[in-house]
Design an enzyme around this catalytic site. Structure first.
Site, PDB file in Angstrom:
ATOM      1  N   ARG A   7      -0.979   5.276  17.631  1.00  0.00           N
ATOM      2  CA  ARG A   7      -1.054   6.431  16.502  1.00  0.00           C
ATOM      3  C   ARG A   7      -0.574   7.788  17.125  1.00  0.00           C
ATOM      4  O   ARG A   7       0.110   8.375  16.015  1.00  0.00           O
ATOM      5  CB  ARG A   7      -2.532   6.671  16.428  1.00  0.00           C
ATOM      6  CG  ARG A   7      -3.119   5.174  15.704  1.00  0.00           C
ATOM      7  CD  ARG A   7      -2.344   4.718  14.735  1.00  0.00           C
ATOM      8  NE  ARG A   7      -2.749   3.588  13.868  1.00  0.00           N
ATOM      9  CZ  ARG A   7      -1.907   2.564  13.020  1.00  0.00           C
ATOM     10  NH1 ARG A   7      -0.514   2.927  13.068  1.00  0.00           N
ATOM     11  NH2 ARG A   7      -2.615   1.705  12.511  1.00  0.00           N
TER      12      ARG A   7
ATOM     13  N   ASP B 196      -8.237   4.998  12.509  1.00  0.00           N
ATOM     14  CA  ASP B 196      -6.549   5.446  12.357  1.00  0.00           C
ATOM     15  C   ASP B 196      -6.475   6.815  11.620  1.00  0.00           C
ATOM     16  O   ASP B 196      -5.539   7.434  12.181  1.00  0.00           O
ATOM     17  CB  ASP B 196      -5.767   4.289  11.695  1.00  0.00           C
ATOM     18  CG  ASP B 196      -5.790   3.102  12.671  1.00  0.00           C
ATOM     19  OD1 ASP B 196      -5.614   3.216  13.935  1.00  0.00           O
ATOM     20  OD2 ASP B 196      -5.654   1.998  12.078  1.00  0.00           O
TER      21      ASP B 196
ATOM     22  N   ASP C  93       0.762  -1.408   0.001  1.00  0.00           N
ATOM     23  CA  ASP C  93       0.070  -0.125   0.044  1.00  0.00           C
ATOM     24  C   ASP C  93       0.937   1.320   0.038  1.00  0.00           C
ATOM     25  O   ASP C  93       0.675   2.392  -0.976  1.00  0.00           O
ATOM     26  CB  ASP C  93      -0.832   0.107   1.121  1.00  0.00           C
ATOM     27  CG  ASP C  93      -1.872  -0.951   1.093  1.00  0.00           C
ATOM     28  OD1 ASP C  93      -1.809  -2.120   0.406  1.00  0.00           O
ATOM     29  OD2 ASP C  93      -2.831  -0.632   1.973  1.00  0.00           O
TER      30      ASP C  93
ATOM     31  N   SER D 156      -6.651  -7.847   8.276  1.00  0.00           N
ATOM     32  CA  SER D 156      -6.012  -6.539   8.229  1.00  0.00           C
ATOM     33  C   SER D 156      -5.344  -6.446   9.701  1.00  0.00           C
ATOM     34  O   SER D 156      -6.190  -6.852  10.703  1.00  0.00           O
ATOM     35  CB  SER D 156      -6.954  -5.394   8.451  1.00  0.00           C
ATOM     36  OG  SER D 156      -6.462  -4.258   8.884  1.00  0.00           O
TER      37      SER D 156
HETATM   38  N1  ARG Z   1      -9.713  -1.561  15.815  1.00  0.00           N
HETATM   39  C1  ARG Z   1      -8.708  -1.136  16.665  1.00  0.00           C
HETATM   40  C2  ARG Z   1      -8.777   0.329  16.896  1.00  0.00           C
HETATM   41  O1  ARG Z   1      -9.629   1.234  16.125  1.00  0.00           O
HETATM   42  C3  ARG Z   1      -7.575  -1.659  15.756  1.00  0.00           C
HETATM   43  C4  ARG Z   1      -7.305  -1.030  14.429  1.00  0.00           C
HETATM   44  C5  ARG Z   1      -6.348  -1.713  13.725  1.00  0.00           C
HETATM   45  N2  ARG Z   1      -5.722  -0.807  12.506  1.00  0.00           N
HETATM   46  C6  ARG Z   1      -5.509  -1.191  11.526  1.00  0.00           C
HETATM   47  N3  ARG Z   1      -5.208  -0.546  10.672  1.00  0.00           N
HETATM   48  N4  ARG Z   1      -5.386  -2.635  10.966  1.00  0.00           N
HETATM   49  O2  ARG Z   1      -8.000   0.868  17.404  1.00  0.00           O
END
Ligand code: ARG
Length: 399
Positions: free
Chosen positions: A99, A128, A19, A180
């Site tokens: 993050r 994110d 990506d 993912s």
């Molecule tokens: N759902 C979780 C959160 O919002 C995990 C997110 C994981 N992110 C990803 N890009 N796979 O914190």
């Protein structure tokens, strides 16, 4: 959104995967700009050797790698433990905590390398993107933000592969990932694929940080976790740096299958999402921390903490780490943690854990007062008669 043509140099959060490799090239093609690749090491255990070469081969003018493992653990993970912050009572916030530290350094690297824009590879459906962009906004509102997944007409992995082929972008011939995955020193999260059906149980082979509880050792382990002012400082008496301590905690709890969670959560963007998480060390440290708090926190402070913890979790989850409310909450948490120094003993066994002991030089627990044995007059039981009478007055009846 960045107006094409006005952007001269973009700092891209880059992993070297398909990506972000495609994004790197797409930025050059679409914006006619220069791209600086930025990679944060938060313990995702991905190969960082050769990353700068790879970034340059894809067209980057520069590549900056930052090791954030200690800072991530010390400032972010430890705060969540001190605050007891767990989202919707279940999610230990592994991704949400990483993050802001990634975003903070992204802004710094962008400035240091003369960039006027930042770009990330988060999609338009997730939390994110919100967390990254709120961080940019809080720390440098003048940076232009580019989020290609919300912008371009590539819709799938196949589209990305075709794009990579067309521009001869070096991408490893990886098989399609079934989930993912987001990994860092605190956790691994799994979403998507077969997990999108909330009734579909995760395959055992998916898990990486934790053993199958059914196959975990038949003998329990006991571990001592030491805290100073609410911060984990030692394991079995050995003082460790934050990142090393978390790593060690992951190993110990992981072997015993501790820290798996399977849930459906409410995303900030308004949809529900099924996620499976492995947070072995975090689970152990949260439990141990609470045990030390149980003897060192005043009752009313503890109950106030229990009211605020879900709110703090929500602020973190929603990406408002750098915000006035978080600043105030941080000061509050710090004030509660001054005496949270001591040790907890935890027993780990086949996916579960129990506290078996807690001690502290600041313990508020008074054995004499609490005892069923003779307390030598420290507590006059006849005082309870009038006390109950007064608090029960409004319930009716007479003395
Ligand atoms: N759902 C979780 C959160 O919002 C995990 C997110 C994981 N992110 C990803 N890009 N796979 O914190």
């Amino acid at each position: 959104m960045g107006a094409r043509g006005t952007v001269k140099r973009v700092c891209l959060a880059y992993s070297g995967g398909l990506d972000t490799s495609v994004i790197l090239r797409w930025l050059i093609e679409e914006y006619g700009c220069e791209v600086v690749a930025y990679c944060a090491d938060v313990g995702q255990e991905e190969e960082l050797d050769g990353l700068p070469e790879k970034a340059r081969a894809s067209g980057a003018v520069d590549c900056v790698i930052r090791d954030l493992r200690e800072e991530f653990t010390r400032e972010y993970v430890w705060f969540a433990i001190r605050a007891g912050a767990i989202y919707e009572g279940t999610y230990l916030l592994g991704t949400a905590l990483a993050r802001p530290v990634i975003g903070k350094h992204h802004v710094e690297v962008a400035r240091q390398t003369g960039c006027d824009a930042v770009a990330h590879g988060a999609t338009g459906k997730g939390n994110d993107q919100v967390r990254f962009e709120l961080t940019y906004r809080a720390l440098d509102p003048d940076l232009t933000v580019i989020a290609p997944w919300r912008d371009w007409d590539l819709r799938s992995r196949t589209d990305c592969m075709a794009y990579a082929q067309k521009y001869e972008i070096p991408v490893a011939a990886t098989v399609k990932k079934p989930y993912s995955i987001d990994r860092n020193l605190m956790h691994i999260s799994y979403e998507g694929g077969v997990l999108e059906d909330p009734w579909h149980a995760p395959e055992e082979s998916m898990f990486i940080m934790t053993s199958n509880p059914e196959e975990a050792p038949d003998t329990a382990a006991e571990v001592l976790i030491g805290f100073e002012e609410g911060t984990p400082v030692s394991i079995d008496g050995e003082t460790l740096t934050p990142a090393r301590l978390l790593h060690r905690a992951n190993q110990i709890a992981g072997v015993h299958g501790v820290g798996r969670v399977d849930m459906v959560e409410n995303r900030m963007v308004g949809l529900k999402s099924r996620g499976v998480y492995e947070t072995p060390g975090g689970t152990l440290l949260h439990a141990a921390h609470r045990a030390v708090e149980s003897i060192t926190l005043d009752r009313e402070v503890m109950h106030e903490r229990d009211r605020l913890a879900p709110r703090i979790a929500e602020v973190i989850y929603n990406g408002f780490w750098f915000s006035p409310e978080m600043e105030a909450l941080r000061a509050w948490v710090n004030a509660t943690q001054r005496n949270v120094t001591g040790e907890a003993r935890v027993r780990l066994y086949k996916g579960g854990l129990q506290i078996t002991g807690r001690r502290s030089p600041f313990s508020l627990y008074d054995e004499t007062l609490s005892s069923f044995e003779d307390d030598a007059g420290a507590y006059d039981q006849s005082d309870a008669t009038g006390f109950i009478h007064l608090v029960g007055l409004r319930l009716g009846g007479r003395r």
